[in-house]
Design a protein around this motif. Structure first.
Motif, short mmCIF file in Angstrom:
data_model
loop_
_atom_site.label_atom_id
_atom_site.label_comp_id
_atom_site.label_asym_id
_atom_site.label_seq_id
_atom_site.Cartn_x
_atom_site.Cartn_y
_atom_site.Cartn_z
N GLU A 1 0.59 -1.18 -0.12
CA GLU A 1 -0.29 -0.01 0.02
C GLU A 1 0.81 1.38 -0.11
OE1 GLU A 1 -2.72 -0.03 3.18
OE2 GLU A 1 -3.76 -2.00 2.41
N GLY A 2 2.00 1.22 0.71
CA GLY A 2 2.95 2.42 0.70
C GLY A 2 3.49 2.62 -0.79
N VAL A 3 3.73 1.69 -1.44
CA VAL A 3 4.34 1.86 -2.71
C VAL A 3 3.13 2.20 -3.97
CG1 VAL A 3 5.91 0.92 -4.58
CG2 VAL A 3 6.30 0.54 -2.00
N LEU A 4 2.46 1.36 -3.85
CA LEU A 4 1.30 1.30 -4.86
C LEU A 4 -0.31 2.04 -4.84
CD1 LEU A 4 2.08 -2.50 -6.04
CD2 LEU A 4 2.80 -0.33 -7.18
N GLY A 5 -0.54 2.40 -3.69
CA GLY A 5 -1.62 2.72 -3.06
C GLY A 5 -2.68 1.48 -2.76
N VAL A 6 -3.84 1.73 -2.49
CA VAL A 6 -4.77 0.83 -1.80
C VAL A 6 -5.07 -0.08 -2.98
CG1 VAL A 6 -6.98 0.24 -0.80
CG2 VAL A 6 -5.60 1.90 -0.06
N LEU A 7 -5.59 0.54 -3.91
CA LEU A 7 -6.04 -0.53 -5.31
C LEU A 7 -4.86 -1.15 -5.78
CD1 LEU A 7 -8.31 -1.22 -7.10
CD2 LEU A 7 -8.08 0.65 -8.42
N GLY A 8 -3.85 -0.48 -6.03
CA GLY A 8 -2.52 -1.29 -6.54
C GLY A 8 -2.27 -2.41 -5.73
N ALA A 9 -2.19 -2.17 -4.42
CA ALA A 9 -1.75 -3.14 -3.43
C ALA A 9 -2.65 -4.42 -3.64
CB ALA A 9 -1.69 -2.75 -2.28
N ILE A 10 -4.03 -4.20 -3.46
CA ILE A 10 -4.91 -5.37 -3.66
C ILE A 10 -4.89 -6.17 -4.99
CG2 ILE A 10 -7.44 -5.92 -3.82
CD1 ILE A 10 -7.92 -3.47 -1.97
N MET A 11 -4.48 -5.28 -6.01
CA MET A 11 -4.45 -6.01 -7.40
C MET A 11 -3.26 -6.92 -7.43
SD MET A 11 -6.85 -5.07 -9.76
CE MET A 11 -6.01 -5.26 -11.20
N PHE A 12 -1.90 -6.15 -6.93
CA PHE A 12 -0.93 -6.92 -7.25
C PHE A 12 -0.70 -8.29 -6.25
CE2 PHE A 12 1.23 -3.79 -9.88
CZ PHE A 12 2.35 -4.68 -10.36
N ALA A 13 -1.30 -8.22 -4.89
CA ALA A 13 -1.49 -9.02 -4.01
C ALA A 13 -2.27 -10.33 -4.59
CB ALA A 13 -1.87 -8.87 -2.66
N SER A 14 -3.44 -9.56 -5.39
CA SER A 14 -4.35 -10.75 -5.86
C SER A 14 -3.79 -11.50 -7.22
CB SER A 14 -5.63 -10.21 -6.37
OG SER A 14 -6.19 -9.27 -5.25
N VAL A 15 -3.13 -10.78 -7.90
CA VAL A 15 -2.13 -11.51 -9.03
C VAL A 15 -1.25 -12.45 -8.46
CG1 VAL A 15 -0.78 -11.09 -10.95
CG2 VAL A 15 -2.64 -9.58 -10.81
N THR A 16 -0.57 -12.15 -7.78
CA THR A 16 0.69 -13.07 -6.87
C THR A 16 -0.30 -14.10 -6.68
OG1 THR A 16 1.69 -10.95 -6.44
CG2 THR A 16 2.37 -13.13 -5.38
N PHE A 17 -1.32 -13.99 -5.81
CA PHE A 17 -2.15 -15.22 -5.14
C PHE A 17 -2.55 -16.01 -6.24
CE2 PHE A 17 -5.79 -16.97 -3.09
CZ PHE A 17 -5.36 -17.77 -2.42
N PHE B 1 -9.18 -10.92 -4.99
CA PHE B 1 -9.62 -9.26 -5.00
C PHE B 1 -10.46 -9.16 -3.88
CE2 PHE B 1 -11.35 -5.59 -6.32
CZ PHE B 1 -10.35 -4.85 -6.69
N LEU B 2 -11.73 -10.17 -3.84
CA LEU B 2 -12.71 -10.00 -2.66
C LEU B 2 -12.06 -9.91 -1.42
CD1 LEU B 2 -15.50 -9.86 -1.97
CD2 LEU B 2 -15.74 -12.13 -2.19
N LEU B 3 -11.06 -10.88 -1.15
CA LEU B 3 -10.56 -11.25 0.28
C LEU B 3 -9.84 -9.70 0.52
CD1 LEU B 3 -9.55 -14.71 0.36
CD2 LEU B 3 -11.49 -13.84 1.19
N GLY B 4 -8.85 -9.27 -0.43
CA GLY B 4 -8.28 -8.08 -0.27
C GLY B 4 -9.17 -7.02 0.10
N SER B 5 -10.11 -6.77 -0.59
CA SER B 5 -11.22 -5.75 -0.30
C SER B 5 -11.54 -5.72 0.89
CB SER B 5 -12.24 -5.54 -1.31
OG SER B 5 -11.70 -5.56 -2.73
N LEU B 6 -12.02 -7.20 1.42
CA LEU B 6 -12.58 -7.30 2.90
C LEU B 6 -11.56 -6.99 3.99
CD1 LEU B 6 -14.67 -10.35 2.27
CD2 LEU B 6 -15.65 -8.17 2.82
#
Length: 280
Positions: free
Chosen positions: A205-221, A242-247
């Motif tokens: 989140e500190g590098v990519l922002g909230v949406l970017g962090a959720i997206m990248f973590a979801s792609v990785t997962f 993406f749902l779990l990341g948002s929750l």
């Protein structure tokens, strides 16, 4: 040494983005090799990524927190592929895959000012009813179970197209069901949510922002499910992630996303293959 200081001083943002791009590229490479059936190549790529994630912060003079997060992902994959199959049932060796990741993850996030009694007090908050509590609320339990059952039914339909038998237990005897539940919730669910949501997503989140962090973590997962060798399934896993990341971002509750993740797997590999709890 001079190169390290010059790079960080001239363009520190480049170092931050490199801490995401470099390990992500290695993870995608490792999972692409696994998708094509090259298990040895996948292990080597992930081991190399762990080495890069350890050395890069020293070479670049950068904050190691994001590198550490990605190294946990590769460590989890290496443990998964390299663990000897000493038992017929997968549920008996899965704890040995996820326990080291949980331990290392805890060591990365632990508060050294807290003792074991303090952590017990924090756990006791799971059962408190005050509405202003953050992290966990009792109504998360029925909500989480409902969400996981719906998602498990969808995943069962998607995954059944490539796998004929999804049963991880030979029958639904109490001891088998209980063992699978404990493993899926307290090892698989907790371990993967700790790595991908609590650590990786939060630090991104500190590098990519909230949406970017959720997206990248979801792609990785999603990429880490390449072993199933199914494009539609990987796409579905991304949506779930993406749902779990948002929750997790909305609730900041590791317990909630671990519950959903763990019970989703529990329903998927127990009741649904035997014809129970099928919604559609």
């Amino acid at each position: 040494m001079e190169f390290r200081y010059r790079l960080s001083q001239v363009n520190p943002s480049l170092v931050s983005y490199l801490s995401v791009a470099a390990p992500m590229a290695m993870i995608v490479l490792g999972e692409a090799l696994l998708f094509t059936g090259n298990m040895d190549g996948s292990i080597m790529a992930h081991l190399l990524n762990v080495l890069i994630c350890v050395m890069a912060p020293f070479v670049l003079g950068s904050n190691p927190m994001i590198w550490q997060s990605f190294s946990l992902v590769s460590m989890l994959r290496v443990l998964n592929l390299g663990m000897p199959k000493f038992a017929t049932l997968t549920i008996y060796w899965l704890p040995l895959v996820y326990a080291p990741a949980i331990l290392v993850g805890f060591l990365l996030i632990r508060n050294e000012t807290l003792g074991w009694r303090d952590y017990l007090r924090k756990m006791a908050k799971f059962f408190e009813l005050r509405p202003k509590l953050s992290g966990w609320k009792l109504w998360y339990l029925p909500a989480g179970l409902t969400i996981s059952l719906v998602l498990a039914n969808i995943e069962f339909v998607v995954l059944s197209r490539t796998i004929d038998d999804l049963r991880m237990v030979p029958n639904l005897e109490v001891q088998n069901v209980l063992a699978l539940f404990l493993v899926m919730v307290f090892f698989v669910g907790l371990g993967e949510e700790l790595v991908f949501r609590y650590i990786l997503q939060t630090r991104l989140e500190g590098v990519l922002g909230v949406l970017g962090a959720i997206m990248f973590a979801s792609v990785t997962f999603a990429a880490m499910h390449s072993g199933y060798q199914s494009g539609p399934y990987i796409a579905y896993v991304f949506l779930v992630a993406f749902l779990l990341g948002s929750l997790y971002y909305k609730t900041r509750s590791l317990a909630l996303v671990s519950l959903i993740h763990g019970t989703l797997n529990f329903f998927l590999f127990s009741f649904l293959p035997f014809g129970y709890l099928v919604l559609f």
